[in-house]
Design a protein around this motif. Structure first.
Motif, PDB file in Angstrom:
ATOM      1  N   GLU A  81      19.513  71.838  73.781  1.00 55.76           N
ATOM      2  CA  GLU A  81      20.931  72.082  73.497  1.00 55.76           C
ATOM      3  C   GLU A  81      21.094  73.398  72.738  1.00 55.76           C
ATOM      4  O   GLU A  81      21.923  73.534  71.845  1.00 55.76           O
ATOM      5  N   TYR A  82      20.248  74.363  73.116  1.00 54.09           N
ATOM      6  CA  TYR A  82      20.322  75.733  72.607  1.00 54.09           C
ATOM      7  C   TYR A  82      20.182  75.796  71.083  1.00 54.09           C
ATOM      8  O   TYR A  82      20.918  76.498  70.399  1.00 54.09           O
ATOM      9  N   TRP A  83      19.216  75.056  70.544  1.00 54.38           N
ATOM     10  CA  TRP A  83      19.022  75.038  69.086  1.00 54.38           C
ATOM     11  C   TRP A  83      18.223  76.260  68.645  1.00 54.38           C
ATOM     12  O   TRP A  83      17.160  76.565  69.183  1.00 54.38           O
ATOM     13  N   ALA A  84      18.749  76.962  67.631  1.00 58.91           N
ATOM     14  CA  ALA A  84      18.087  78.164  67.116  1.00 58.91           C
ATOM     15  C   ALA A  84      18.642  78.488  65.739  1.00 58.91           C
ATOM     16  O   ALA A  84      19.786  78.134  65.406  1.00 58.91           O
ATOM     17  N   PHE A  85      17.829  79.179  64.935  1.00 58.13           N
ATOM     18  CA  PHE A  85      18.328  79.626  63.634  1.00 58.13           C
ATOM     19  C   PHE A  85      17.598  80.883  63.186  1.00 58.13           C
ATOM     20  O   PHE A  85      16.509  81.208  63.672  1.00 58.13           O
ATOM     21  N   VAL A  86      18.234  81.593  62.244  1.00 58.77           N
ATOM     22  CA  VAL A  86      17.613  82.746  61.607  1.00 58.77           C
ATOM     23  C   VAL A  86      17.407  82.428  60.139  1.00 58.77           C
ATOM     24  O   VAL A  86      18.225  81.749  59.513  1.00 58.77           O
ATOM     25  N   ALA A  87      16.297  82.896  59.582  1.00 59.71           N
ATOM     26  CA  ALA A  87      16.001  82.765  58.160  1.00 59.71           C
ATOM     27  C   ALA A  87      16.195  84.144  57.528  1.00 59.71           C
ATOM     28  O   ALA A  87      15.602  85.126  57.981  1.00 59.71           O
ATOM     29  N   LEU A  88      17.037  84.201  56.499  1.00 64.61           N
ATOM     30  CA  LEU A  88      17.422  85.486  55.923  1.00 64.61           C
ATOM     31  C   LEU A  88      17.171  85.526  54.421  1.00 64.61           C
ATOM     32  O   LEU A  88      17.203  84.498  53.739  1.00 64.61           O
ATOM     33  N   LYS A  89      16.979  86.723  53.902  1.00 59.34           N
ATOM     34  CA  LYS A  89      16.908  86.907  52.458  1.00 59.34           C
ATOM     35  C   LYS A  89      18.287  86.659  51.849  1.00 59.34           C
ATOM     36  O   LYS A  89      19.299  87.009  52.459  1.00 59.34           O
ATOM     37  N   GLN A 101       4.282  63.535  66.074  1.00 54.94           N
ATOM     38  CA  GLN A 101       3.448  64.666  66.484  1.00 54.94           C
ATOM     39  C   GLN A 101       4.294  65.932  66.653  1.00 54.94           C
ATOM     40  O   GLN A 101       4.164  66.685  67.618  1.00 54.94           O
ATOM     41  N   GLY A 102       5.160  66.142  65.690  1.00 53.85           N
ATOM     42  CA  GLY A 102       6.024  67.314  65.747  1.00 53.85           C
ATOM     43  C   GLY A 102       6.913  67.409  64.520  1.00 53.85           C
ATOM     44  O   GLY A 102       6.722  66.689  63.531  1.00 53.85           O
ATOM     45  N   SER A 103       7.884  68.311  64.576  1.00 55.44           N
ATOM     46  CA  SER A 103       8.781  68.580  63.456  1.00 55.44           C
ATOM     47  C   SER A 103      10.231  68.417  63.893  1.00 55.44           C
ATOM     48  O   SER A 103      10.603  68.817  65.001  1.00 55.44           O
ATOM     49  N   LEU A 104      11.044  67.841  63.020  1.00 60.79           N
ATOM     50  CA  LEU A 104      12.463  67.681  63.301  1.00 60.79           C
ATOM     51  C   LEU A 104      13.226  68.947  62.900  1.00 60.79           C
ATOM     52  O   LEU A 104      12.865  69.632  61.929  1.00 60.79           O
ATOM     53  N   GLN A 105      14.308  69.225  63.625  1.00 59.83           N
ATOM     54  CA  GLN A 105      15.092  70.420  63.331  1.00 59.83           C
ATOM     55  C   GLN A 105      15.611  70.433  61.906  1.00 59.83           C
ATOM     56  O   GLN A 105      15.587  71.464  61.226  1.00 59.83           O
ATOM     57  N   ILE A 106      16.081  69.282  61.436  1.00 60.36           N
ATOM     58  CA  ILE A 106      16.664  69.223  60.091  1.00 60.36           C
ATOM     59  C   ILE A 106      15.620  69.555  59.032  1.00 60.36           C
ATOM     60  O   ILE A 106      15.920  70.183  58.014  1.00 60.36           O
ATOM     61  N   GLU A 107      14.373  69.160  59.267  1.00 58.13           N
ATOM     62  CA  GLU A 107      13.299  69.473  58.317  1.00 58.13           C
ATOM     63  C   GLU A 107      12.948  70.953  58.351  1.00 58.13           C
ATOM     64  O   GLU A 107      12.590  71.537  57.322  1.00 58.13           O
ATOM     65  N   MET A 108      13.034  71.557  59.515  1.00 53.85           N
ATOM     66  CA  MET A 108      12.770  72.994  59.624  1.00 53.85           C
ATOM     67  C   MET A 108      13.784  73.784  58.788  1.00 53.85           C
ATOM     68  O   MET A 108      13.418  74.705  58.054  1.00 53.85           O
ATOM     69  N   LEU A 109      15.051  73.421  58.886  1.00 54.48           N
ATOM     70  CA  LEU A 109      16.090  74.109  58.122  1.00 54.48           C
ATOM     71  C   LEU A 109      15.922  73.857  56.632  1.00 54.48           C
ATOM     72  O   LEU A 109      16.026  74.778  55.814  1.00 54.48           O
ATOM     73  N   ALA A 110      15.674  72.606  56.267  1.00 53.14           N
ATOM     74  CA  ALA A 110      15.556  72.251  54.856  1.00 53.14           C
ATOM     75  C   ALA A 110      14.363  72.947  54.205  1.00 53.14           C
ATOM     76  O   ALA A 110      14.461  73.457  53.077  1.00 53.14           O
ATOM     77  N   ALA A 111      13.227  72.987  54.898  1.00 54.48           N
ATOM     78  CA  ALA A 111      12.038  73.630  54.345  1.00 54.48           C
ATOM     79  C   ALA A 111      12.260  75.129  54.175  1.00 54.48           C
ATOM     80  O   ALA A 111      11.827  75.724  53.183  1.00 54.48           O
ATOM     81  N   SER A 112      12.943  75.725  55.134  1.00 52.60           N
ATOM     82  CA  SER A 112      13.255  77.148  55.039  1.00 52.60           C
ATOM     83  C   SER A 112      14.063  77.429  53.772  1.00 52.60           C
ATOM     84  O   SER A 112      13.775  78.375  53.022  1.00 52.60           O
ATOM     85  N   ARG A 113      15.055  76.576  53.496  1.00 56.66           N
ATOM     86  CA  ARG A 113      15.896  76.765  52.308  1.00 56.66           C
ATOM     87  C   ARG A 113      15.114  76.521  51.027  1.00 56.66           C
ATOM     88  O   ARG A 113      15.307  77.223  50.030  1.00 56.66           O
TER      89      ARG A 113
END
Length: 315
Positions: A173-181, A81-93
């Motif tokens: 654990e202070y997880w965060a990311f930026v998505a950039l062009k 019932q949620g999303s994993l961090q690794i999938e968030m990064l991979a989908a962004s890429r």
């Protein structure tokens, strides 16, 4: 009773740590006192879909048009019932964004916002023993008021105090990311994090976007070996042999003990028809390879190709 005193002391310590982080951030003279990215799009989440909503917000902020519904199959795991961090990064890429993790500090998050980059964060809005995991997007802050604003859940401008945000963010654990062009860089000065992000990005990106990312990074950090090697390889993939050669030569200058840099330079010099210089570079690489058998095999193959080229082109 003694246990209760210990627990009280523990929570006071946690609050003190959070307050210290906020206090240091508020007193940071390098940060603008306030900034808000008011034009950031908003996608109110459906039940359990905070991950797709937050990611769609970040991607649309850099003109990658995708909806939360399109992202659900990529990042949402029904069993969790949620999303994993690794999938968030991979989908962004996969959708063409360079995703770089942000340093685990409040000032690092605000620095990105001040630079115009929205920040996807993971929070625990519940308790450590009864978690309620949640993705949100930081879009603004005010240091004088000690407030932060997020695109969060069904709220377009959710306001939190910096101290409350810090505590809920700390539980992830202070997880965060930026998505950039491609060709853009984060505000932070962490070339290793950027290099790691580009290496992951280029696995799914097109050749031009990989090149743009490496080129921008090398301009900021001209002596970073991984970035120089990546620039050379991406330039080679585009057929820009002179630029590839220049990148590998810069790598050998900045890192004269790198066998891989000398070997790549040898290959490029051979392609450009300078067999003599190529042979010297390859021999230098072999001398530096030491006991690295895998590297030695590559270099020996390079030398054989140079010898074959020289035999066919004696002049």
């Amino acid at each position: 009773m003694f246990r209760n005193v210990l627990m009280l002391a523990f929570f006071l310590l946690l609050n003190a740590c959070a307050a210290t982080g906020v206090r240091e951030t508020v007193q940071n003279k390098d940060l603008p006192r306030q900034h808000e990215l008011t034009k950031t799009p908003f996608f109110p989440q459906e039940l359990y879909h905070c991950g797709p909503a937050a990611l769609a917000t970040a991607l649309n902020a850099i003109d990658i048009n995708v909806t939360p519904d399109q992202l659900v199959p990529e990042v949402y795991i029904p069993a969790r019932q949620g999303s994993l961090q690794i999938e968030m990064l991979a989908a962004s890429r996969r959708h063409g964004a360079l995703s770089v993790k942000v340093a685990p500090r409040l000032d690092a998050v605000l620095k990105e916002v001040a630079a115009g980059n929205v920040v996807v964060v993971m929070q625990n809005l519940g308790l450590s023993w009864a978690p309620s995991w949640h993705y949100a997007v930081v879009v603004g802050y005010n240091l004088e008021q000690e407030k932060i604003w997020l695109r969060s859940g069904t709220f377009e401008r959710f306001e939190m105090t910096l101290s409350t945000f810090q505590r809920t963010w700390a539980r992830s654990e202070y997880w965060a990311f930026v998505a950039l062009k491609p060709g853009s860089l984060p505000a932070s000065d962490d070339p290793d994090a950027v290099a790691k992000a580009i290496v992951a990005f280029e696995k799914n990106s097109n050749k031009k976007d990989a090149y743009l990312s490496y080129d921008a990074a090398v301009k900021r950090w001209p002596d970073h070996l991984v970035l120089l090697m990546g620039l050379g390889n991406s330039a080679y993939a585009l057929g820009n042999y002179s630029h590839a050669t220049s990148a590998f030569r810069d790598a050998t200058t900045a890192h004269p003990d790198s066998a891989a840099a000398h070997n790549n330079l040898a290959n490029m010099l051979m392609i450009l028809g300078d067999a003599k210089a190529a042979k010297l570079a390859a021999e230098k690489a072999l001398a530096l390879a030491g006991a690295d058998q895998a590297m030695r095999v590559q270099i020996v193959k390079t030398i054989e190709e140079i010898n074959s080229y020289t035999a066919k082109n004696p002049h």
